[in-house]
Design a protein around this motif. Structure first.
Motif, mmCIF file in Angstrom:
data_model
loop_
_atom_site.group_PDB
_atom_site.id
_atom_site.type_symbol
_atom_site.label_atom_id
_atom_site.label_comp_id
_atom_site.label_asym_id
_atom_site.label_seq_id
_atom_site.Cartn_x
_atom_site.Cartn_y
_atom_site.Cartn_z
ATOM 1 N N UNK A 113 5.587 23.962 35.941
ATOM 2 C CA UNK A 113 6.181 24.145 34.612
ATOM 3 C C UNK A 113 5.370 25.127 33.784
ATOM 4 N N UNK A 114 4.032 25.047 33.895
ATOM 5 C CA UNK A 114 3.181 25.981 33.162
ATOM 6 C C UNK A 114 3.400 27.416 33.630
ATOM 7 N N UNK A 115 3.552 27.580 34.952
ATOM 8 C CA UNK A 115 3.770 28.928 35.488
ATOM 9 C C UNK A 115 5.096 29.503 34.999
ATOM 10 N N UNK A 116 6.134 28.678 35.019
ATOM 11 C CA UNK A 116 7.436 29.142 34.527
ATOM 12 C C UNK A 116 7.354 29.515 33.047
ATOM 13 N N UNK A 117 6.646 28.668 32.267
ATOM 14 C CA UNK A 117 6.514 28.946 30.833
ATOM 15 C C UNK A 117 5.746 30.245 30.609
ATOM 16 N N UNK A 118 4.625 30.406 31.345
ATOM 17 C CA UNK A 118 3.817 31.615 31.193
ATOM 18 C C UNK A 118 4.609 32.854 31.582
ATOM 19 N N UNK A 119 5.383 32.745 32.650
ATOM 20 C CA UNK A 119 6.180 33.887 33.095
ATOM 21 C C UNK A 119 7.161 34.327 32.022
ATOM 22 N N UNK A 120 7.874 33.369 31.450
ATOM 23 C CA UNK A 120 8.846 33.713 30.408
ATOM 24 C C UNK A 120 8.154 34.158 29.126
ATOM 25 N N UNK A 121 6.974 33.564 28.842
ATOM 26 C CA UNK A 121 6.223 33.994 27.659
ATOM 27 C C UNK A 121 5.797 35.447 27.786
ATOM 28 N N UNK A 122 5.294 35.823 28.968
ATOM 29 C CA UNK A 122 4.863 37.200 29.177
ATOM 30 C C UNK A 122 6.054 38.170 29.106
ATOM 31 N N UNK A 123 7.192 37.741 29.637
ATOM 32 C CA UNK A 123 8.379 38.599 29.553
ATOM 33 C C UNK A 123 8.779 38.822 28.096
ATOM 34 N N UNK A 124 8.696 37.752 27.299
ATOM 35 C CA UNK A 124 9.011 37.898 25.873
ATOM 36 C C UNK A 124 7.990 38.797 25.187
ATOM 37 N N UNK A 125 6.697 38.636 25.567
ATOM 38 C CA UNK A 125 5.658 39.463 24.959
ATOM 39 C C UNK A 125 5.894 40.940 25.271
ATOM 40 N N UNK A 126 6.253 41.234 26.509
ATOM 41 C CA UNK A 126 6.521 42.630 26.890
ATOM 42 C C UNK A 126 7.708 43.173 26.114
#
Length: 576
Positions: free
Chosen positions: A241-254
């Motif tokens: 769950x943390x990996x999925x959250x981090x992945x989407x967070x980074x996509x939003x940051x980009x």
């Protein structure tokens, strides 16, 4: 303004969005005096900020270059005074702004929580608690930030933009054309990026809800997880769950980076152009150095508000995601409708009449009760029997009006439940269930929960009557001892006695024991049932259990099976 916002967002249902915005600004409107106060301070603060570059121009051109020491001292003192006053004003404005933001945030959260309190138990059974928490916390906060912070940011930006443009034009109308070229380019870029930000934001909110749901589900069950040796499995789930959250967070940051980076690049190019052209004029003696520095500063002050206003355009999309998620909660229909005119229930009684009631969960759900009728006399002891899943607990939910039957009526002491005040009705019907609800507080606070006005003497009396004396004596602080999370250090029998003491303070007309003794041994069960019979001998008691010993010596036996309710005077044997 609401219609403008609704038009600013691409949606397939503009009427729903406009209704949601009306709901949101219904919490902003009562704070209009506080809003005007903060806006006034923001206007004054913006004017002070706009004064600084002009004072810098005067310091350089009229003081330094003109070699006028008197003017130099006067302007320097003015700059110090403006700085001190601006700092003090900023502190006051921040304090008032924080106070206003908190009031609106709490009002929004109170409204959503108040609506949740009206919803039927099936809603909470069908929804992830973590998802509800995410909406009630994160999404409501996001809405509040838009309604307050973005409002003041927009006003401050407009004031700053207008003031900066006016002063730029006063310094050089030719160089001011740079801003006119800059704004359309940024608008086109942000309009293209808007949809991407919205999609990424919604996805991240869903990932956050997944994490909240995981924690809410596993933390209370940690003892079970440990006992079956599944710690690694749950740790791996959390990592995933943390990996999925981090992945989407980074996509939003980009996405947000490129959303802001391109306009920032345009800004740098415009400032460089202003320095090249203005610098040439200074070298040629056509312009003063202080004017160039002031113009460059005002250009930065003008571009900043432009980016803030265009960023507001993106913020609208992010807010719309949160607003939609919160409105999904607000739009859940309340199952039980109340009226303003209520009939009072008698202080003494407990007679229950079921008249041809039928009930099913939802229009397509299976029938739980069908043409059920029964009469329960006040003060009688009733055994409600039936196989698991036949609707025994549903019948109790109908008595407390968590739901209303689709057909028929239920009366308590001759009053139709639909005509009663919900608070009055639920005070008259106390339910002690298998899962005793205990909160993180003292023993006394948990006993007093259903009767918050009870005195310490009444709480102690109820505890003694419920045979909690030995427990109280063993606790380090007696009744004031904190129970901890859900009272996990207590035995099943102790929890049941706390629930009985709570019911004693509530002084109900009807006491329901819904599988209340299923988690204790037969000896403890006998003690609890004897205590109930003694303490509530003049009250109507409804006992639900699969143990025949629990239902012994009842005055009336009700058999519930396949939606039918059969009233019998002899005990019906049910397999344990």
């Amino acid at each position: 303004m609401i219609r403008w916002l609704a038009r600013a967002v691409e949606t397939t249902d503009p009427q729903t969005l406009e209704r949601a915005l009306h709901w949101l600004f219904g919490f902003v409107k009562p704070q209009r005096i506080a809003i005007l106060r903060v806006l006034g301070l923001s206007l004054l603060a913006s004017m002070l900020v706009l004064m600084q570059p002009w004072l810098t121009k005067m310091l350089i051109d009229d003081g330094l270059i003109a070699k006028d020491y008197g003017t130099l001292v006067q302007v320097a003192l003015a700059m110090i005074g403006v700085g001190i006053f601006g700092t003090a004003l900023s502190g006051i404005n921040r304090y008032l702004h924080t106070q206003l933001s908190a009031r609106i945030l709490f009002s929004l959260r109170d409204d959503v929580y108040g609506h949740l309190q009206k919803l039927a138990p099936t809603f909470f059974a069908q929804r992830r608690i973590g998802d509800i928490l995410s909406r009630l916390d994160g999404d409501v906060a996001q809405i509040q930030r838009f309604a307050v912070d973005s409002l003041f940011s927009a006003v401050s930006s407009i004031i700053g933009l207008v003031g900066a443009i006016v002063l730029m034009v006063a310094l050089s109308w030719q160089l001011s054309l740079i801003v006119a070229l800059l704004i359309p380019l940024e608008v086109l870029w942000l309009r293209w990026m808007r949809r991407k930000v919205e999609v990424r934001t919604r996805k991240l909110r869903e990932r956050s809800a997944d994490l909240s749901s995981f924690l809410v589900e596993t933390l209370p069950a940690m003892k079970f997880i440990q006992s079956v040796g599944q710690e690694k499995k749950e740790s791996d789930r959390l990592k995933g769950l943390n990996e999925h959250y981090l992945s989407d967070l980074l996509k939003l940051q980009v996405t947000e980076f490129f959303t802001q980076a391109v306009p920032s690049t345009f800004t740098s190019l415009s400032r460089a152009s202003a320095f090249l052209i203005g610098g040439y004029w200074v070298i040629e003696g056509q312009w003063q150095l202080g004017a160039l520095i002031a113009f460059s500063t005002y250009l930065g002050m003008a571009v900043g508000p432009v980016q803030s206003l265009l960023g507001l355009y993106v913020a609208i999309q992010r807010m719309t995601v949160s607003l939609g998620r919160v409105m999904e909660l607000r739009d859940v229909e309340v199952a039980v409708q109340t009226t303003t005119q209520h009939k009072a229930l008698p202080e003494q009684g407990g007679t229950i009449e079921l008249d041809n009631i039928s009930f099913r969960y939802g229009p397509k759900g299976a029938v739980v009760l069908e043409d059920a009728s029964a009469t329960i006399a006040a003060g009688s002891k009733v055994a409600l029997q039936g196989p698991s899943g036949t609707g025994k607990s549903t019948l109790i939910d109908l008595l407390q009006r968590h739901y209303d039957p689709q057909q028929g009526t239920i009366q308590l002491d001759g009053v139709n439940l639909r005509d009663c005040s919900l608070a009055d009705l639920r005070r008259r019907i106390a339910v002690v269930s298998q899962e005793i609800v205990l909160f993180r507080g003292s023993v006394a606070e948990n006993i007093r929960y259903a009767a918050p006005d009870a005195t310490d003497e009444q709480v102690l009396g109820a505890a003694i009557q419920a045979r909690l004396g030995e427990l109280i004596e063993s606790l380090p602080q007696g009744l004031d001892t904190p129970l901890g999370e859900r009272g996990q250090q207590l035995s099943g029998g102790q929890k049941q006695r706390i629930a009985i003491a709570r019911a004693l303070l509530q002084q109900p007309s009807v006491l329901v024991m819904d599988e209340a003794t299923s988690a204790v041994d037969e000896a403890t069960e006998r003690e609890i049932i004897d205590a109930v019979d003694g303490l509530f001998c003049d009250r109507t008691r409804i006992l639900i259990s699969h143990r025949t010993s629990t239902l012994a010596q009842a005055d009336l036996y009700l058999q519930l099976d396949q939606g039918k309710l059969v009233q019998q005077t002899a005990k019906v044997q049910i397999d344990d």
